[in-house]
Design a protein around this motif. Structure first.
Motif, PDB file in Angstrom:
ATOM      1  N   UNK A  21       0.131   3.713  -2.820  1.00  0.00           N
ATOM      2  CA  UNK A  21      -0.548   4.955  -2.476  1.00  0.00           C
ATOM      3  C   UNK A  21       0.329   6.171  -2.746  1.00  0.00           C
TER       4      UNK A  21
ATOM      5  N   UNK B 205       0.127   6.635  -6.480  1.00  0.00           N
ATOM      6  CA  UNK B 205      -1.226   7.030  -6.878  1.00  0.00           C
ATOM      7  C   UNK B 205      -1.499   8.469  -6.479  1.00  0.00           C
ATOM      8  N   UNK B 206      -1.066   8.820  -5.281  1.00  0.00           N
ATOM      9  CA  UNK B 206      -1.384  10.153  -4.756  1.00  0.00           C
ATOM     10  C   UNK B 206      -0.677  11.248  -5.544  1.00  0.00           C
TER      11      UNK B 206
ATOM     12  N   UNK C  59       5.894 -23.773  25.070  1.00  0.00           N
ATOM     13  CA  UNK C  59       4.456 -23.758  25.292  1.00  0.00           C
ATOM     14  C   UNK C  59       4.024 -22.314  25.352  1.00  0.00           C
TER      15      UNK C  59
ATOM     16  N   UNK D  24      -8.487 -12.052   8.400  1.00  0.00           N
ATOM     17  CA  UNK D  24      -9.742 -12.497   9.014  1.00  0.00           C
ATOM     18  C   UNK D  24      -9.619 -13.908   9.576  1.00  0.00           C
TER      19      UNK D  24
ATOM     20  N   UNK E  62       0.821  -1.193   0.000  1.00  0.00           N
ATOM     21  CA  UNK E  62       0.000   0.000   0.000  1.00  0.00           C
ATOM     22  C   UNK E  62       0.863   1.253   0.000  1.00  0.00           C
TER      23      UNK E  62
END
Lengths: 174, 488
Positions: free
Chosen positions: B362, B365-366, B487, B400, B358
């Motif tokens: 970005x 792109x910006x 553990x 997710x 990103x």
């Protein structure tokens, strides 16, 4: 009904862990344990339910993301879609990269702060709250286990004295 | 000791054989001459089943040319033509002298029929180069992908040594097994680079003297981008990584039978030294092997971006091999906490990759500076699904799925998430290489899948053969006891 509890004091976390296991095996109900620092595995030994605070945090994060998206969509796209330096404000998706930093920060902000506030509320912590410390030494170097008394009081005291306790007191809780 | 199951071995050989057939088929069906291309294009135009990409490009060109012929007829036409012209020029200007895109500019300025014919010829030649590149690029992407997976594991392995991690020593032999692919992988990769240097393909346009003659930008970069220096650099990088892999493995095995920790200490120092060497060479390697297919484009965080991509793939591969061996009962001391830790790394580095992706996207792109932004314009126009699809595979799904602690302990969840991650990062490398080499002629077909299968089969064969060579548990590693009882 009397509200008697036994305060059992230990001065070592390993001894405390052992004592907790013995107490649970003897089916005495542990009301509370006070320790000066986090004792790894104590919650499992006590059989406490796992915390759900991470789940609340995730949901708060989603709220934050929604707030950021709705806010910027309204302000930048719906309300006054100006041409600012040639950025395409025709639809949200077209200008989305510019909004991502805000979306990210708002997500983190909501997730973190609301989770902390949830923690304070669930643990009943706030300024000017009266401290619930049964024995001042538990903030320094002692561990205290509070067990409800039912049945034979003397037998219970004898039981806890054998668990490596440095001190066993029967307290009348009002 | 691990014994290579005959089923898995057969599976590896079948993959290699089928893959080889796919690769050969890809090379045989690539068009040889302009006439072939003309036929392919004609077929695709009249057959009704024309690929959208081809139709799209020629449509754009027609529009641009037509617009010039009918200039000033109506306001709308003018407006349209200007828009089209601007779009085309904007997209092509920074790569104007690049023969790959040359015709676009010319198309936009073409005024008469003679020019139109020349344009058409040039367009055909352009498509011919792309189609001829296709099997090469497919081979190159699969080759670099699998080689970099083993490099990613090697970097992870070195970090575990240098950090004196207490959880991972039970996995060292698994990691050493995976990094054994580095040697054959890098030899094949180097041969591919030499093939490019010998002009057997057009993967790297800056290697073509005809292109460089008309391209001032590449001329300016020739001090760095020239074939001998390029190959020497590649040889040094690959040799350095392989040497580290060789000595760390040797010391690790020697530590098993030692009486003191001398080999452990040696490996610790070696790992620290390697990591310094690695981060410098990895960065340069990513300019050389990946960024230089777009010699007009540059990005400062590209090295990190490539690193994150293969690092997370490498960690995922460790998790896969570990889970496989565990399921066969070979890794006694590996428990769900080890898997949980690997899954946490997969989760974290996936997010790290997204952050870098990103940040790179970005910023360009910006600011929308033409010479930078063409990189993304060509990708978004011609590679929309792979370009944005990999974001879902590499970021949304892992985040997710792996955000949940319980899930990170379940083998099948880790495997599912890992499959998404590995697919996503193959597509990531595909997206980095293909747009500059085959442009809008891309397709994930026989060549691509064949190459992938071949290297996958080779990878399985080499890795699991290496796993049979040493016991799967390091014996006298000072941290092994801690690791056995790890553990979380």
């Amino acid at each position: 009904m009397s509200n008697k509890v036994i305060h059992v004091l230990y001065n070592d976390d390993d001894i405390l862990m052992d004592a907790v296991r013995q107490t649970r095996a003897a089916h005495h109900h542990i009301e509370e344990i006070y320790t000066p620092f986090p004792v790894h595995g104590l919650d499992k030994a006590m059989g406490l339910a796992p915390t759900r605070i991470a789940i609340t945090s995730f949901l708060y994060g989603l709220v934050g993301l929604s707030v950021a998206t709705a806010m910027m969509n309204y302000i930048m796209i719906q309300d006054w879609p100006q041409d600012i330096g040639g950025k395409p404000s025709f639809s949200y998706i077209q200008n989305m990269p510019a909004f991502v930093p805000v979306m990210f920060e708002m997500t983190v902000f909501f997730a973190a702060h609301l989770m902390v506030i949830t923690f304070y509320m669930r643990s009943k912590l706030w300024p000017f709250k009266e401290a619930e410390n049964p024995d001042v030494r538990t903030t320094d170097d002692h561990f205290l286990m509070e067990v409800a008394v039912h049945g034979d009081e003397d037998q219970m005291v004898a039981f806890f004295e054998k668990t490596g306790a440095v001190e066993v007191k029967v307290i009348d809780k009002h | 000791m691990y014994t290579f199951s005959s089923k898995l071995k057969t599976f590896a050989f079948v993959l290699m054989a089928l893959g080889l057939v796919g690769i050969v088929f890809g090379f045989l069906t690539a068009p040889k001459t302009i006439e072939d291309v003309e036929k392919i294009l004609a077929d695709s135009h009249h057959g009704g089943h024309h690929t959208e990409a081809v139709a799209h490009e020629s449509h754009d060109e027609h529009a641009a040319t037509a617009a010039h012929h009918e200039e000033a007829k109506t306001e709308t036409v003018v407006a349209d033509s200007l828009k089209t012209e601007n779009d085309t020029v904007a997209a092509a200007a920074p790569v104007a002298a690049d023969h790959h895109d040359n015709h676009k500019v010319e198309a936009a300025h073409g005024h008469d029929h003679a020019d139109a014919h020349a344009e058409h010829q040039e367009h055909l030649e352009h498509v011919l180069h792309q189609l001829q590149n296709k099997p090469w690029a497919a081979l190159y992407v699969a080759c670099i992908f699998f080689m970099l997976i083993s490099v990613g594991v090697l970097a992870f392995y070195a970090i575990q040594w240098a950090a004196q991690a207490g959880w991972s020593p039970v996995l060292f032999r698994v990691m050493e097994g995976i990094t054994s692919y580095l040697l054959p992988g890098s030899i094949i990769f180097f041969i591919l680079l030499v093939a490019s240097g010998m002009h057997l393909n057009h993967l790297f346009v800056w290697m073509d003297p005809e292109v460089v003659k008309h391209d001032e930008l590449i001329q300016g970069k020739q001090g760095f981008l020239n074939v001998p220096f390029f190959l020497i650099r590649a040889a040094i990088f690959l040799a350095g990584w392989n040497l580290y892999r060789y000595f760390s493995r040797k010391n690790s095995l020697a530590q098993d039978n030692a009486n003191d920790d001398a080999f452990y200490k040696k490996n610790f120092k070696l790992a620290a030294g390697f990591l310094v060497f690695f981060i410098v060479t990895e960065s340069i390697a990513s300019w050389d092997w990946i960024m230089s297919v777009d010699p007009h484009w540059y990005s400062t965080l590209f090295g990190w971006y490539v690193f994150a991509s293969f690092f997370v793939s490498g960690i995922t591969t460790i998790a896969f091999v570990t889970l496989y061996l565990k399921s066969k009962g070979y890794l006694e001391h590996v428990n769900t906490s080890h898997i949980h830790d690997l899954a946490k790394f997969m989760f974290g580095i996936s997010i790290f990759w997204t952050y870098l992706w990103f940040s790179q996207f970005m910023l360009m792109w910006y600011s929308n500076i033409p010479e930078e932004v063409t990189y993304f314009i060509t990708r978004i126009e011609n590679y929309k699904l792979p370009f944005f699809g990999m974001l879902a595979l590499n970021f949304v799904f892992p985040v997710l799925i792996l955000v949940n602690t319980e899930f990170k302990r379940l083998s099948w969840v880790v495997v599912m998430a890992g499959l998404l991650i590995l697919t996503g990062h193959y597509i990531d490398f595909f997206n980095m290489i293909m747009p500059a080499t085959v442009g809008d002629q891309w397709f994930i077909g026989v060549s691509e899948i064949g190459s992938l299968m071949f290297f996958f089969g080779l990878f399985i064969f080499v890795v699991f053969t290496a796993l049979t060579k040493a016991p799967l548990l390091a014996k006298r590693n000072p941290l092994i006891e801690e690791s056995k009882h790890f553990h979380y």
